[in-house]
Design a protein around this motif. Structure first.
Motif, PDB file in Angstrom:
ATOM      1  N   ALA A  43       1.711 -12.875  -1.744  1.00  0.00           N
ATOM      2  CA  ALA A  43       2.980 -12.192  -1.467  1.00  0.00           C
ATOM      3  C   ALA A  43       3.082 -10.905  -2.281  1.00  0.00           C
ATOM      4  O   ALA A  43       3.569  -9.873  -1.790  1.00  0.00           O
ATOM      5  N   PHE A  44       2.612 -10.940  -3.512  1.00  0.00           N
ATOM      6  CA  PHE A  44       2.615  -9.745  -4.364  1.00  0.00           C
ATOM      7  C   PHE A  44       1.704  -8.662  -3.772  1.00  0.00           C
ATOM      8  O   PHE A  44       2.063  -7.486  -3.736  1.00  0.00           O
ATOM      9  N   VAL A  45       0.526  -9.054  -3.297  1.00  0.00           N
ATOM     10  CA  VAL A  45      -0.392  -8.090  -2.693  1.00  0.00           C
ATOM     11  C   VAL A  45       0.247  -7.474  -1.440  1.00  0.00           C
ATOM     12  O   VAL A  45       0.155  -6.264  -1.213  1.00  0.00           O
ATOM     13  N   GLU A  46       0.915  -8.294  -0.636  1.00  0.00           N
ATOM     14  CA  GLU A  46       1.622  -7.771   0.545  1.00  0.00           C
ATOM     15  C   GLU A  46       2.681  -6.752   0.129  1.00  0.00           C
ATOM     16  O   GLU A  46       2.819  -5.697   0.746  1.00  0.00           O
ATOM     17  N   GLU A  47       3.432  -7.096  -0.913  1.00  0.00           N
ATOM     18  CA  GLU A  47       4.470  -6.188  -1.419  1.00  0.00           C
ATOM     19  C   GLU A  47       3.853  -4.859  -1.862  1.00  0.00           C
ATOM     20  O   GLU A  47       4.386  -3.789  -1.559  1.00  0.00           O
ATOM     21  N   GLN A  48       2.723  -4.924  -2.556  1.00  0.00           N
ATOM     22  CA  GLN A  48       2.055  -3.703  -3.012  1.00  0.00           C
ATOM     23  C   GLN A  48       1.535  -2.888  -1.823  1.00  0.00           C
ATOM     24  O   GLN A  48       1.612  -1.657  -1.827  1.00  0.00           O
ATOM     25  N   ALA A  49       1.026  -3.560  -0.815  1.00  0.00           N
ATOM     26  CA  ALA A  49       0.549  -2.863   0.388  1.00  0.00           C
ATOM     27  C   ALA A  49       1.705  -2.146   1.081  1.00  0.00           C
ATOM     28  O   ALA A  49       1.566  -0.981   1.488  1.00  0.00           O
ATOM     29  N   ARG A  50       2.834  -2.824   1.189  1.00  0.00           N
ATOM     30  CA  ARG A  50       4.004  -2.196   1.827  1.00  0.00           C
ATOM     31  C   ARG A  50       4.486  -0.990   1.018  1.00  0.00           C
ATOM     32  O   ARG A  50       4.841   0.043   1.591  1.00  0.00           O
ATOM     33  N   LYS A  51       4.493  -1.109  -0.310  1.00  0.00           N
ATOM     34  CA  LYS A  51       4.890   0.023  -1.157  1.00  0.00           C
ATOM     35  C   LYS A  51       3.973   1.220  -0.950  1.00  0.00           C
ATOM     36  O   LYS A  51       4.399   2.369  -1.063  1.00  0.00           O
ATOM     37  N   GLU A  52       2.707   0.950  -0.673  1.00  0.00           N
ATOM     38  CA  GLU A  52       1.715   2.008  -0.430  1.00  0.00           C
ATOM     39  C   GLU A  52       1.768   2.521   1.011  1.00  0.00           C
ATOM     40  O   GLU A  52       1.040   3.436   1.377  1.00  0.00           O
ATOM     41  N   GLY A  53       2.605   1.882   1.841  1.00  0.00           N
ATOM     42  CA  GLY A  53       2.691   2.275   3.240  1.00  0.00           C
ATOM     43  C   GLY A  53       1.486   1.845   4.063  1.00  0.00           C
ATOM     44  O   GLY A  53       1.175   2.465   5.091  1.00  0.00           O
TER      45      GLY A  53
END
Length: 165
Positions: free
Chosen positions: A106-116
């Protein structure tokens, strides 16, 4: 809880966890010598520092009850792709089943979304059925397979899995 890897002590911990998890997972799956070779190439002190300094890798230790239980490593836009590359998710066996991997993903997904970034890509050894099933459970799908010559006379035989966000 996730803790960003920044200190030498944290890198040492990460390498110890990688060594234990790899041997438990891959000693029975890979030819003799390949685990040692791959640990040195991908999960040694010098390899981790190189990845962090020059390949945009970020590592986070997974902590359970105040103990280092595993780690996750990922790199946004790895090799110029517009996606998050999930390189590593390793968890010591005594901490499995407590939700640590789900929280890390979930954290990796959050980081991916922050990076667009619209997707997360990973590779998983075709014989590592446990990891394969875990990734499928969290929504990753096989999009291809690849055999990669990693030197030393060794090959990685992997599925490529992607989760679209």
């Amino acid at each position: 809880m996730l803790q960003k890897v920044e200190s030498q002590e944290q890198i040492d911990t990460l390498c110890r966890i990688a060594d234990r998890v790899w041997r438990l997972t891959y000693d029975a799956l890979l030819p003799q010598g390949q685990v040692d070779y791959m640990l040195d190439k991908f999960q040694s002190d010098h390899a981790v520092k190189e990845q962090m300094a020059h390949q945009n890798y970020q590592y986070y230790l997974m902590c359970c009850n105040g103990e280092s239980a595993g780690f996750v490593g990922f790199a946004p836009r790895y090799e110029g792709r517009e996606e998050m590359f999930l390189s590593k998710v390793y968890l010591l066996p005594e901490y499995r089943g407590q939700g640590a991997v789900g929280k890390a993903l979930a954290f990796v997904e959050e980081q991916a979304r922050k990076e667009g970034l619209p997707a997360i890509r990973l590779t998983v050894n075709k014989e590592n059925t446990h990891a394969f099933e875990v990734y499928r459970h969290y929504g990753f799908q096989v999009v291809d397979k690849v055999e990669t010559d990693i030197g030393g006379g060794y090959v990685m035989d992997d599925f490529i899995m992607v989760k679209t966000l």
